[in-house]
Design a protein around this motif. Structure first.
Motif, PDB file in Angstrom:
ATOM      1  N   ILE A 163     -74.405 -70.618  24.069  1.00 45.71           N
ATOM      2  CA  ILE A 163     -73.836 -70.368  22.741  1.00 45.71           C
ATOM      3  C   ILE A 163     -74.968 -70.528  21.742  1.00 45.71           C
ATOM      4  O   ILE A 163     -75.857 -71.355  21.934  1.00 45.71           O
ATOM      5  CB  ILE A 163     -72.706 -71.370  22.428  1.00 45.71           C
ATOM      6  CG1 ILE A 163     -71.549 -71.229  23.429  1.00 45.71           C
ATOM      7  CG2 ILE A 163     -72.187 -71.211  20.997  1.00 45.71           C
ATOM      8  CD1 ILE A 163     -70.496 -72.329  23.312  1.00 45.71           C
ATOM      9  N   ALA A 164     -74.952 -69.747  20.678  1.00 46.01           N
ATOM     10  CA  ALA A 164     -75.956 -69.902  19.628  1.00 46.01           C
ATOM     11  C   ALA A 164     -75.286 -69.767  18.268  1.00 46.01           C
ATOM     12  O   ALA A 164     -74.609 -68.764  18.003  1.00 46.01           O
ATOM     13  CB  ALA A 164     -77.069 -68.869  19.773  1.00 46.01           C
ATOM     14  N   VAL A 165     -75.479 -70.770  17.438  1.00 44.67           N
ATOM     15  CA  VAL A 165     -74.952 -70.756  16.069  1.00 44.67           C
ATOM     16  C   VAL A 165     -76.157 -70.752  15.136  1.00 44.67           C
ATOM     17  O   VAL A 165     -77.077 -71.558  15.298  1.00 44.67           O
ATOM     18  CB  VAL A 165     -74.071 -71.987  15.793  1.00 44.67           C
ATOM     19  CG1 VAL A 165     -73.449 -71.894  14.402  1.00 44.67           C
ATOM     20  CG2 VAL A 165     -72.978 -72.123  16.854  1.00 44.67           C
ATOM     21  N   ALA A 166     -76.160 -69.857  14.173  1.00 43.17           N
ATOM     22  CA  ALA A 166     -77.316 -69.718  13.284  1.00 43.17           C
ATOM     23  C   ALA A 166     -76.885 -69.738  11.829  1.00 43.17           C
ATOM     24  O   ALA A 166     -75.779 -69.312  11.482  1.00 43.17           O
ATOM     25  CB  ALA A 166     -78.072 -68.422  13.582  1.00 43.17           C
ATOM     26  N   SER A 167     -77.780 -70.212  10.985  1.00 39.73           N
ATOM     27  CA  SER A 167     -77.542 -70.147   9.546  1.00 39.73           C
ATOM     28  C   SER A 167     -77.828 -68.734   9.057  1.00 39.73           C
ATOM     29  O   SER A 167     -78.518 -67.951   9.719  1.00 39.73           O
ATOM     30  CB  SER A 167     -78.448 -71.138   8.814  1.00 39.73           C
ATOM     31  OG  SER A 167     -79.799 -70.695   8.857  1.00 39.73           O
ATOM     32  N   SER A 210     -82.031 -59.744  11.139  1.00 36.87           N
ATOM     33  CA  SER A 210     -81.380 -60.830  10.406  1.00 36.87           C
ATOM     34  C   SER A 210     -80.343 -61.514  11.290  1.00 36.87           C
ATOM     35  O   SER A 210     -79.970 -61.021  12.366  1.00 36.87           O
ATOM     36  CB  SER A 210     -80.693 -60.279   9.158  1.00 36.87           C
ATOM     37  OG  SER A 210     -79.607 -59.434   9.538  1.00 36.87           O
ATOM     38  N   ALA A 211     -79.857 -62.640  10.818  1.00 40.88           N
ATOM     39  CA  ALA A 211     -78.803 -63.344  11.545  1.00 40.88           C
ATOM     40  C   ALA A 211     -77.545 -62.476  11.634  1.00 40.88           C
ATOM     41  O   ALA A 211     -76.854 -62.472  12.663  1.00 40.88           O
ATOM     42  CB  ALA A 211     -78.488 -64.667  10.852  1.00 40.88           C
ATOM     43  N   GLN A 212     -77.271 -61.726  10.575  1.00 43.33           N
ATOM     44  CA  GLN A 212     -76.091 -60.857  10.591  1.00 43.33           C
ATOM     45  C   GLN A 212     -76.239 -59.761  11.644  1.00 43.33           C
ATOM     46  O   GLN A 212     -75.274 -59.431  12.352  1.00 43.33           O
ATOM     47  CB  GLN A 212     -75.876 -60.242   9.200  1.00 43.33           C
ATOM     48  CG  GLN A 212     -75.392 -61.210   8.141  1.00 43.33           C
ATOM     49  CD  GLN A 212     -76.491 -62.159   7.629  1.00 43.33           C
ATOM     50  OE1 GLN A 212     -77.692 -61.901   7.837  1.00 43.33           O
ATOM     51  NE2 GLN A 212     -76.098 -63.236   6.964  1.00 43.33           N
ATOM     52  N   VAL A 224     -73.253 -68.840   9.962  1.00 41.45           N
ATOM     53  CA  VAL A 224     -72.573 -69.644   8.956  1.00 41.45           C
ATOM     54  C   VAL A 224     -73.560 -69.944   7.830  1.00 41.45           C
ATOM     55  O   VAL A 224     -74.781 -69.870   8.023  1.00 41.45           O
ATOM     56  CB  VAL A 224     -72.039 -70.970   9.549  1.00 41.45           C
ATOM     57  CG1 VAL A 224     -70.971 -70.696  10.606  1.00 41.45           C
ATOM     58  CG2 VAL A 224     -73.176 -71.797  10.148  1.00 41.45           C
ATOM     59  N   PRO A 225     -73.074 -70.290   6.650  1.00 38.12           N
ATOM     60  CA  PRO A 225     -73.982 -70.735   5.583  1.00 38.12           C
ATOM     61  C   PRO A 225     -74.792 -71.939   6.051  1.00 38.12           C
ATOM     62  O   PRO A 225     -74.310 -72.749   6.849  1.00 38.12           O
ATOM     63  CB  PRO A 225     -73.031 -71.112   4.443  1.00 38.12           C
ATOM     64  CG  PRO A 225     -71.796 -70.301   4.698  1.00 38.12           C
ATOM     65  CD  PRO A 225     -71.670 -70.226   6.188  1.00 38.12           C
ATOM     66  N   GLU A 226     -76.012 -72.049   5.563  1.00 41.28           N
ATOM     67  CA  GLU A 226     -76.907 -73.110   6.014  1.00 41.28           C
ATOM     68  C   GLU A 226     -76.272 -74.493   5.903  1.00 41.28           C
ATOM     69  O   GLU A 226     -76.409 -75.328   6.803  1.00 41.28           O
ATOM     70  CB  GLU A 226     -78.213 -73.074   5.216  1.00 41.28           C
ATOM     71  CG  GLU A 226     -79.229 -74.114   5.650  1.00 41.28           C
ATOM     72  CD  GLU A 226     -80.510 -74.051   4.845  1.00 41.28           C
ATOM     73  OE1 GLU A 226     -81.489 -74.724   5.239  1.00 41.28           O
ATOM     74  OE2 GLU A 226     -80.554 -73.312   3.826  1.00 41.28           O
ATOM     75  N   GLU A 227     -75.549 -74.726   4.814  1.00 43.79           N
ATOM     76  CA  GLU A 227     -74.967 -76.054   4.601  1.00 43.79           C
ATOM     77  C   GLU A 227     -73.831 -76.350   5.591  1.00 43.79           C
ATOM     78  O   GLU A 227     -73.404 -77.500   5.718  1.00 43.79           O
ATOM     79  CB  GLU A 227     -74.473 -76.199   3.169  1.00 43.79           C
ATOM     80  CG  GLU A 227     -73.370 -75.255   2.751  1.00 43.79           C
ATOM     81  CD  GLU A 227     -73.893 -73.912   2.221  1.00 43.79           C
ATOM     82  OE1 GLU A 227     -73.080 -73.191   1.592  1.00 43.79           O
ATOM     83  OE2 GLU A 227     -75.092 -73.603   2.418  1.00 43.79           O
ATOM     84  N   GLN A 228     -73.339 -75.345   6.287  1.00 41.26           N
ATOM     85  CA  GLN A 228     -72.257 -75.548   7.258  1.00 41.26           C
ATOM     86  C   GLN A 228     -72.742 -75.502   8.708  1.00 41.26           C
ATOM     87  O   GLN A 228     -71.938 -75.666   9.629  1.00 41.26           O
ATOM     88  CB  GLN A 228     -71.172 -74.481   7.060  1.00 41.26           C
ATOM     89  CG  GLN A 228     -70.474 -74.531   5.718  1.00 41.26           C
ATOM     90  CD  GLN A 228     -69.480 -73.389   5.539  1.00 41.26           C
ATOM     91  OE1 GLN A 228     -69.055 -72.757   6.500  1.00 41.26           O
ATOM     92  NE2 GLN A 228     -69.114 -73.120   4.299  1.00 41.26           N
TER      93      GLN A 228
END
Length: 300
Positions: A163-167, A210-212, A224-228
């Motif tokens: 799994i990979a989650v990115a800002s 890009s991340a998108q 997700v937004p960096e702060e999240q």
């Protein structure tokens, strides 16, 4: 041991998953008894840090001054952290993160000059490949938490994780072609994560996405937004950690086992896995708990 019994049909007996490599024997000290964490001179800080709580192990690439380059020392340290007490029932999930604005810039090019020689270069790429295969073969899910740039072998590391989650500030590239070193080993993981034409455009041009774009093509799981970022990554990890380790381990092994097979073989393997899953203590506990309308009490 329930996990081991459940995986037996898939050729996973005891810690045999650690040895799934085309290279034999591994480099000295690799996975030998008592060597899960390699001793380092006190004057030489480890390029990764590790901590574990409530079943979640956090491994952090901790050399931001060098853009968390996957030097041989970094790769060996990462390998040790992944292997450390890998069979412990207390370990449920691993998160790989990084300090600084760059997740990882890939291999340290200073290690890849003629001065080091062919044998050293071979060790670098062999060790890197071992790390990537360990992630795939590890019994617990491994999550990449990306906040920044991931290039070359750094992009390979992200692609290799389950799994990979990115800002939303993150980006990904395989720019080796720009310095005359085609990203052939990153292409192994990248080509298995994104469509062929997307991978080849990244490999032939070296241009970042890009991340998108990365989430659209399947390189990462979500943006997700960096702060999240930390909150969302930990949320996923906690959910996995709340589940049965033997069941998740069998499921992960089966998923990767069936993936390259033809449809008939894939269903045969998956059907075997379902039967093996039912033979696990936690398989029966979960069903009984559902019928009795209570929360399951897992074996761990």
């Amino acid at each position: 041991m329930a996990m081991v019994a459940g995986c037996r049909a898939f050729g996973v007996q005891g810690t045999s998953w650690l040895w799934r490599s085309r290279w034999a024997p591994f480099s000295a000290g690799f996975c030998s008894p008592g060597s899960a964490v390699t001793a380092r001179p006190e004057s030489e800080p480890r390029p990764t840090s590790m901590r574990q709580q409530d079943g979640i192990r956090n491994i952090v690439l901790s050399n931001p001054k060098k853009r968390n380059a996957l030097s041989l020392a970094m790769l060996k340290s990462l390998r040790s952290d992944i292997l450390h007490e890998a069979e412990s029932k207390d370990l449920k999930v691993i998160i790989i993160a990084a300090e600084g604005p760059v997740f990882s810039s890939g291999h340290d090019l200073k290690e890849l000059t003629d001065a080091q020689g062919r044998d050293y270069h071979t060790e670098v790429f062999q060790t890197c490949s071992e790390v990537m295969m360990l992630i795939r073969n590890h019994p617990v899910p491994i999550i990449a938490m990306v906040n920044g740039l991931a290039t070359a072998a750094g992009c390979q590391l992200v692609a290799s994780c389950d799994i990979a989650v990115a800002s939303d500030k993150s980006s990904f590239a395989t720019p080796g072609v720009n310095v005359g070193l085609f990203c052939s080993t990153p292409a192994v993981a990248l080509g298995r994560a994104v469509p062929r034409k997307v991978a080849l455009e990244m490999l032939f041009t070296g241009e970042p996405i890009s991340a998108q774009e990365a989430v659209r093509h399947g390189l990462i799981s979500k943006v997700v937004p960096e702060e999240q970022l930390e909150e969302e990554t930990v949320r996923i990890a906690k959910k996995i950690a709340s589940l049965s380790r033997p069941v998740v381990a069998l499921g992960k092994a089966t998923f990767y086992k069936q993936l390259p097979q033809d449809l008939r073989t894939a269903y045969y393997l998956a059907s075997q896995a379902m039967v093996d899953n039912l033979a696990l203590q936690d398989g029966q506990e979960g069903i009984e708990a559902f019928i009795q309308k209570r929360k399951p009490i897992w074996s761990h």
